[in-house]
Design a protein around this motif. Sequence first.
Motif, PDB file in Angstrom:
ATOM      1  N   TYR A 209       0.918  -0.899  -0.070  1.00 20.27           N
ATOM      2  CA  TYR A 209      -0.097   0.151  -0.175  1.00 20.27           C
ATOM      3  C   TYR A 209       0.761   1.492   0.244  1.00 20.27           C
ATOM      4  O   TYR A 209       2.191   1.462   0.571  1.00 20.27           O
ATOM      5  N   VAL A 210      -0.082   2.584  -0.365  1.00 19.77           N
ATOM      6  CA  VAL A 210       0.993   4.016  -0.593  1.00 19.77           C
ATOM      7  C   VAL A 210       0.814   4.656   0.666  1.00 19.77           C
ATOM      8  O   VAL A 210      -1.022   4.309   0.451  1.00 19.77           O
ATOM      9  N   VAL A 211       1.201   5.435   1.412  1.00 16.29           N
ATOM     10  CA  VAL A 211       0.849   6.460   1.746  1.00 16.29           C
ATOM     11  C   VAL A 211       1.125   7.547   1.321  1.00 16.29           C
ATOM     12  O   VAL A 211       2.126   8.244   1.020  1.00 16.29           O
ATOM     13  N   TYR A 212       0.043   8.434   1.222  1.00 19.30           N
ATOM     14  CA  TYR A 212       0.493   9.824   0.856  1.00 19.30           C
ATOM     15  C   TYR A 212       0.764  10.653   1.589  1.00 19.30           C
ATOM     16  O   TYR A 212       0.350  10.766   2.618  1.00 19.30           O
ATOM     17  N   ALA A 213       1.013  12.108   0.941  1.00 16.81           N
ATOM     18  CA  ALA A 213       1.771  12.513   1.952  1.00 16.81           C
ATOM     19  C   ALA A 213       0.717  13.629   2.971  1.00 16.81           C
ATOM     20  O   ALA A 213       1.065  14.131   4.236  1.00 16.81           O
ATOM     21  N   ASN A 214      -0.625  13.951   2.276  1.00 18.66           N
ATOM     22  CA  ASN A 214      -1.868  14.295   3.542  1.00 18.66           C
ATOM     23  C   ASN A 214      -2.583  12.850   3.727  1.00 18.66           C
ATOM     24  O   ASN A 214      -3.240  13.708   4.451  1.00 18.66           O
TER      25      ASN A 214
ATOM     26  N   ASP B   9      -3.993  10.136   3.592  1.00 14.96           N
ATOM     27  CA  ASP B   9      -4.530   9.206   2.613  1.00 14.96           C
ATOM     28  C   ASP B   9      -3.723   7.907   2.065  1.00 14.96           C
ATOM     29  O   ASP B   9      -2.578   7.514   1.988  1.00 14.96           O
ATOM     30  N   VAL B  10      -4.773   6.721   2.284  1.00 14.54           N
ATOM     31  CA  VAL B  10      -3.771   5.470   1.815  1.00 14.54           C
ATOM     32  C   VAL B  10      -4.742   4.551   0.863  1.00 14.54           C
ATOM     33  O   VAL B  10      -6.225   4.975   1.168  1.00 14.54           O
ATOM     34  N   GLN B  11      -3.422   4.479   0.229  1.00  8.57           N
ATOM     35  CA  GLN B  11      -4.788   3.393  -0.314  1.00  8.57           C
ATOM     36  C   GLN B  11      -4.494   2.062  -0.970  1.00  8.57           C
ATOM     37  O   GLN B  11      -2.768   1.921  -0.562  1.00  8.57           O
ATOM     38  N   ARG B  12      -4.459   1.285  -0.893  1.00  8.91           N
ATOM     39  CA  ARG B  12      -4.018  -1.099  -0.887  1.00  8.91           C
ATOM     40  C   ARG B  12      -3.685  -0.848  -2.614  1.00  8.91           C
ATOM     41  O   ARG B  12      -4.359  -0.402  -3.711  1.00  8.91           O
ATOM     42  N   THR B  13      -3.381  -1.987  -2.683  1.00 11.18           N
ATOM     43  CA  THR B  13      -3.051  -2.486  -4.097  1.00 11.18           C
ATOM     44  C   THR B  13      -4.205  -3.366  -3.982  1.00 11.18           C
ATOM     45  O   THR B  13      -4.700  -3.958  -3.562  1.00 11.18           O
ATOM     46  N   LYS B  14      -4.734  -3.778  -5.165  1.00  7.97           N
ATOM     47  CA  LYS B  14      -5.575  -3.914  -5.641  1.00  7.97           C
ATOM     48  C   LYS B  14      -5.717  -5.195  -6.410  1.00  7.97           C
ATOM     49  O   LYS B  14      -4.600  -4.768  -7.960  1.00  7.97           O
ATOM     50  N   GLY B  15      -6.429  -6.446  -7.235  1.00 11.63           N
ATOM     51  CA  GLY B  15      -6.009  -7.559  -7.663  1.00 11.63           C
ATOM     52  C   GLY B  15      -7.519  -8.053  -8.017  1.00 11.63           C
ATOM     53  O   GLY B  15      -8.212  -8.302  -7.578  1.00 11.63           O
ATOM     54  N   PHE B  16      -7.236  -8.669  -9.609  1.00  8.73           N
ATOM     55  CA  PHE B  16      -7.955  -8.991 -10.566  1.00  8.73           C
ATOM     56  C   PHE B  16      -7.953 -10.796 -11.014  1.00  8.73           C
ATOM     57  O   PHE B  16      -6.825 -10.488 -11.727  1.00  8.73           O
ATOM     58  N   LEU B  17      -7.920 -11.669 -10.233  1.00  7.51           N
ATOM     59  CA  LEU B  17      -7.363 -12.879 -10.726  1.00  7.51           C
ATOM     60  C   LEU B  17      -5.762 -12.573 -10.773  1.00  7.51           C
ATOM     61  O   LEU B  17      -5.225 -12.663  -9.192  1.00  7.51           O
ATOM     62  N   PHE B  18      -5.404 -12.918 -11.926  1.00 10.28           N
ATOM     63  CA  PHE B  18      -3.566 -12.863 -11.978  1.00 10.28           C
ATOM     64  C   PHE B  18      -2.938 -11.294 -11.948  1.00 10.28           C
ATOM     65  O   PHE B  18      -2.167 -11.637 -11.641  1.00 10.28           O
ATOM     66  N   PHE B  19      -3.679 -10.410 -11.830  1.00  9.28           N
ATOM     67  CA  PHE B  19      -3.928  -9.258 -12.436  1.00  9.28           C
ATOM     68  C   PHE B  19      -3.126  -8.230 -10.562  1.00  9.28           C
ATOM     69  O   PHE B  19      -4.360  -8.549 -10.180  1.00  9.28           O
ATOM     70  N   LYS B  20      -2.432  -7.455 -10.840  1.00 12.92           N
ATOM     71  CA  LYS B  20      -2.312  -6.710  -9.601  1.00 12.92           C
ATOM     72  C   LYS B  20      -2.459  -4.911 -10.320  1.00 12.92           C
ATOM     73  O   LYS B  20      -1.923  -4.850 -11.200  1.00 12.92           O
TER      74      LYS B  20
ATOM     75  N   PRO C 141       4.588  12.771  -5.305  1.00  6.85           N
ATOM     76  CA  PRO C 141       5.525  13.468  -4.320  1.00  6.85           C
ATOM     77  C   PRO C 141       5.002  13.577  -2.049  1.00  6.85           C
ATOM     78  O   PRO C 141       4.192  13.750  -2.650  1.00  6.85           O
ATOM     79  N   GLY C 142       6.417  13.096  -1.938  1.00 10.56           N
ATOM     80  CA  GLY C 142       6.295  13.002  -1.057  1.00 10.56           C
ATOM     81  C   GLY C 142       5.071  11.197  -0.426  1.00 10.56           C
ATOM     82  O   GLY C 142       5.237  10.540   0.753  1.00 10.56           O
ATOM     83  N   ALA C 143       4.850  10.535  -1.084  1.00 12.16           N
ATOM     84  CA  ALA C 143       4.654   9.392  -1.014  1.00 12.16           C
ATOM     85  C   ALA C 143       5.747   8.748  -0.372  1.00 12.16           C
ATOM     86  O   ALA C 143       6.542   8.287  -0.683  1.00 12.16           O
ATOM     87  N   GLU C 144       4.663   6.701  -0.030  1.00 10.90           N
ATOM     88  CA  GLU C 144       5.902   5.897   0.819  1.00 10.90           C
ATOM     89  C   GLU C 144       4.817   4.596   0.288  1.00 10.90           C
ATOM     90  O   GLU C 144       3.985   3.955   0.745  1.00 10.90           O
ATOM     91  N   ILE C 145       5.958   3.893   0.502  1.00  6.99           N
ATOM     92  CA  ILE C 145       5.670   2.784  -0.355  1.00  6.99           C
ATOM     93  C   ILE C 145       5.737   2.016   0.724  1.00  6.99           C
ATOM     94  O   ILE C 145       7.105   1.404   1.260  1.00  6.99           O
ATOM     95  N   ILE C 146       4.819   0.496   1.382  1.00  7.71           N
ATOM     96  CA  ILE C 146       4.819  -0.376   1.854  1.00  7.71           C
ATOM     97  C   ILE C 146       4.376  -1.601   2.121  1.00  7.71           C
ATOM     98  O   ILE C 146       3.217  -1.131   1.558  1.00  7.71           O
ATOM     99  N   VAL C 147       5.719  -1.994   1.967  1.00  4.30           N
ATOM    100  CA  VAL C 147       5.122  -3.627   1.656  1.00  4.30           C
ATOM    101  C   VAL C 147       5.374  -4.380   2.962  1.00  4.30           C
ATOM    102  O   VAL C 147       6.481  -4.357   3.872  1.00  4.30           O
ATOM    103  N   PRO C 148       4.466  -5.264   3.062  1.00  8.47           N
ATOM    104  CA  PRO C 148       4.246  -5.999   4.317  1.00  8.47           C
ATOM    105  C   PRO C 148       5.175  -7.361   4.248  1.00  8.47           C
ATOM    106  O   PRO C 148       5.379  -7.799   2.782  1.00  8.47           O
ATOM    107  N   GLN C 149       5.120  -7.785   5.248  1.00 12.15           N
ATOM    108  CA  GLN C 149       5.582  -9.388   4.889  1.00 12.15           C
ATOM    109  C   GLN C 149       4.558 -10.546   5.278  1.00 12.15           C
ATOM    110  O   GLN C 149       3.381 -10.158   5.777  1.00 12.15           O
ATOM    111  N   LYS C 150       5.224 -11.670   4.715  1.00 16.61           N
ATOM    112  CA  LYS C 150       4.294 -12.742   4.764  1.00 16.61           C
ATOM    113  C   LYS C 150       4.247 -13.082   6.304  1.00 16.61           C
ATOM    114  O   LYS C 150       4.752 -13.287   6.659  1.00 16.61           O
ATOM    115  N   PRO C 151       2.822 -14.062   5.897  1.00 12.33           N
ATOM    116  CA  PRO C 151       2.463 -14.340   7.768  1.00 12.33           C
ATOM    117  C   PRO C 151       2.778 -15.586   7.805  1.00 12.33           C
ATOM    118  O   PRO C 151       3.769 -16.109   7.000  1.00 12.33           O
TER     119      PRO C 151
END
Length: 863
Positions: free
Chosen positions: A799-804, A806-817, A824-834
Amino acid sequence: MSINIKSFYFTIILLLSAIVLHAQSLSNIQNVKVDELSDAQIAAIVQRAEEQGISKSQIPTLAQERGLSAMEANKLATRISQLGTAGGGVDQSANSPADTGAQRMVSTPVAGSFNGDNSKLTEKQQKIYGFGLFHHKELNFSPNLNIPTPESYVVGTGDQLLIDVYGDSQQSYSLTVNPEGRLYIPNVGPIAVGGASISAATARIKQELSSIYSDLNSSNPRTFLQIRLGNIRSIQVSMTGELAHPGTYTLPSFASVFNALYAAGGPNEEGSFRNIKVYRNSRQVAEVDVYEFLTNGNQAQNIRLQDNDVIIVPAVQTRVEVQGPVRRPGLFEIQADEDIRDLIHYAGGFKSQAYTQRIGVRRVSEDARKVADISQEQFESFKVQDGDIYLVGEKLNRFENRVQISGAVYHPGEFALFDGMTVKDLIDKAEGLRGEAFLNRATLYRTQEDMTLEIVPVDVKAVVNGTAQDIQLQREDVLHIPSKYDLSEEYYVKISGEINRPGAFAFAENMTVEDLVLKAGGFKESASDAYIEVARRVKDRTDGQIAEIFTIDIDQNLEINGADKEVVLHPFDHVIIRRSPGFQREQLVRVEGEVNYPGQYTIATATERISDLLKRAGGINPFAYTKGATLIRRTEFYSPQSDNEIKSAELREVKNNLLKEDGKNTEAENNILSRIDQKIGEKGGDLANQKGLASGEFKINRVKEVATSDSSRVAEVEFRTQELIGIDLDYIMEHPGSDQDLILQEGDVLSIPKELQTVRMRGEVLFPTSARYEKGDSFKNYVSKAGGFTDNARKGKAYVVYANGDVQRTKGFLFFKNYPNIEPGAEIIVPQKPVREGMSATNWIGVASSLATLAILIDRIAQ
């Protein structure tokens, strides 16, 4: 031994180098203090003397000739002798001539004794009366060498005689008695003084010297003679019998019997302290009783010893024990002519709680043990036997003539019972009844003969007035007169709300609301004078009513209006001062970042919005990045300051600004400071002064309870006091008053950053870093700039945390992401597998068994 005089002085300079360690020069030896020297320094002096061929007995003489005072020279001789006896003090072999006179009485406990520490004595030794005398660290019985020469002192071999001739003729002699007992005087010859007393020796020497000084024996002499002892000789004393360390001891010729006993460690556990015998020339010359010294300080038999004296400590003959309340319980040695009164005297006498009319005795008879009772009249006639144990009893823990009174009287306590004493007499002794005394009934607690408790009711009013028969008191009676307040609840009233000192206050008759408000420090500025509520307890109501509620009008001058003037408070009334509906405490918000006038602002109206605040701040400047603007708002977990804390902090600022550095405040300023200190110390326990919101506190506690009871139901919770709220500042400025234009709350912070030019990557990437923002770059491009995903990356949940905010997550359909867009100012966060745990062997066996069972079932169905 002949020694060159120059070698003498050179040696003495070397020997005394240890003496002058404490900032004393060799030219100032007369000021040396031997007591300040350590044993190691004394040992060094002796060692250097022996290396030069000088005996121990000659060291003090040489030091005195160099300038050391006679007193310090004597101390030096004593210290040197202590080194010779510190190894045990026993001289089992004959001394050489060089050592004669060098051995001295030890001034510290001998080796093998108890080092002066009575705590190291055995239990039996501590019980033996007098045993600790020769093991006490503060007692050493060292012979006093700094006394005038006794006239009865017997001169012997090794004694140094200092002869002073003064008057018309001046001459001094320092002579030592030789082994033949003679004193050799130059130009006179030998004089026999051995075995003679000092007075007899003086007469002989005076007679011989008169041949040179003819005026000495004239009827009107102008020349005089004085003789004194210098370095005294040593004597040998044999110590035998029941001693801690028997043997032959070398002691100073001034030593007494106690000096010798101390050197030998005193009598042992079986030794006698009453019959210590001293033999001289095979005849008994003294019998020492240590008890005489301990009880009466009598040292008449503590005679001065002579060479070859023998001290014998026989075994104890009669020893008994005293137990119970005496001053010195323990084991005591009793003489044949002594009785129980003497025994009690040695035990220090009876204690105050001792029962003195009778003493019990346990005695060993010929066949067995037996007991006996000794009355006080038999103390002098009862025969004491060895091994007796005398048991002193205690008085009964009871009072013969005590009565007590407690409760509502002026002087409660214990009083002496006299014949015919009554309840009224006891009240009079207690200075009478207090005003709050409950007169209808008092309780007299009486102890009966079988030790049970009896209660006798007393009509106090009737007894005092004489209308009822008075009650005669008995031993141990206790009269309790209750207070009427003891029989009822303590009355109070309570006030809360917008008052300076809310709380409970003592109830008083005819108390009004004005009185209570005055006692509570008056109204706060926020108080409503138009709505004061009084809650009153109800009694004997069965219709469901819990409290009686009524309101009162009162102004800021504490004046009640109209019929409310007649209202008088009752016990347990609760007065509640409500907050004025129009009162509002100022609420602050802050603007920071790229605006023309950043800083704090007070919320003007309850409906003030972000756009209104932005206008008051002068709008944004040319460097503002509006897409990165965010609103920081307090959460329900934030604990705000109470009204009292805010007021105290502001009053402290007033105080700090009012204090002058030179301390010269005016009288008015000092009065203000005093009032501020008083108000800062005040603490209100009212609900209006509590922190936070009850709902927020309840929510925190509830989440904690659920997480504690079942961690699988609740994810890890972080109780943040502030959170970011994403806002669209461009839309807010274009559409003021819209839903996006939020209403401000206290503590809000509007943050508008400068234009941002970086994008940050963190989490499960190979190289977490920040990269320069490039328009059009995708999510994956920025992840590639961080080295790409790790093996543990959970790509679908990135997911991405924007400078203001707001947060948006990755969306997926079948095998597509579909990854979020990057700004500018965004922060990309990749979580860990459980973390997934592998199946154990037992689980695999269970799965295999299930599959086999399923296959068998399908096969049968197919058949």
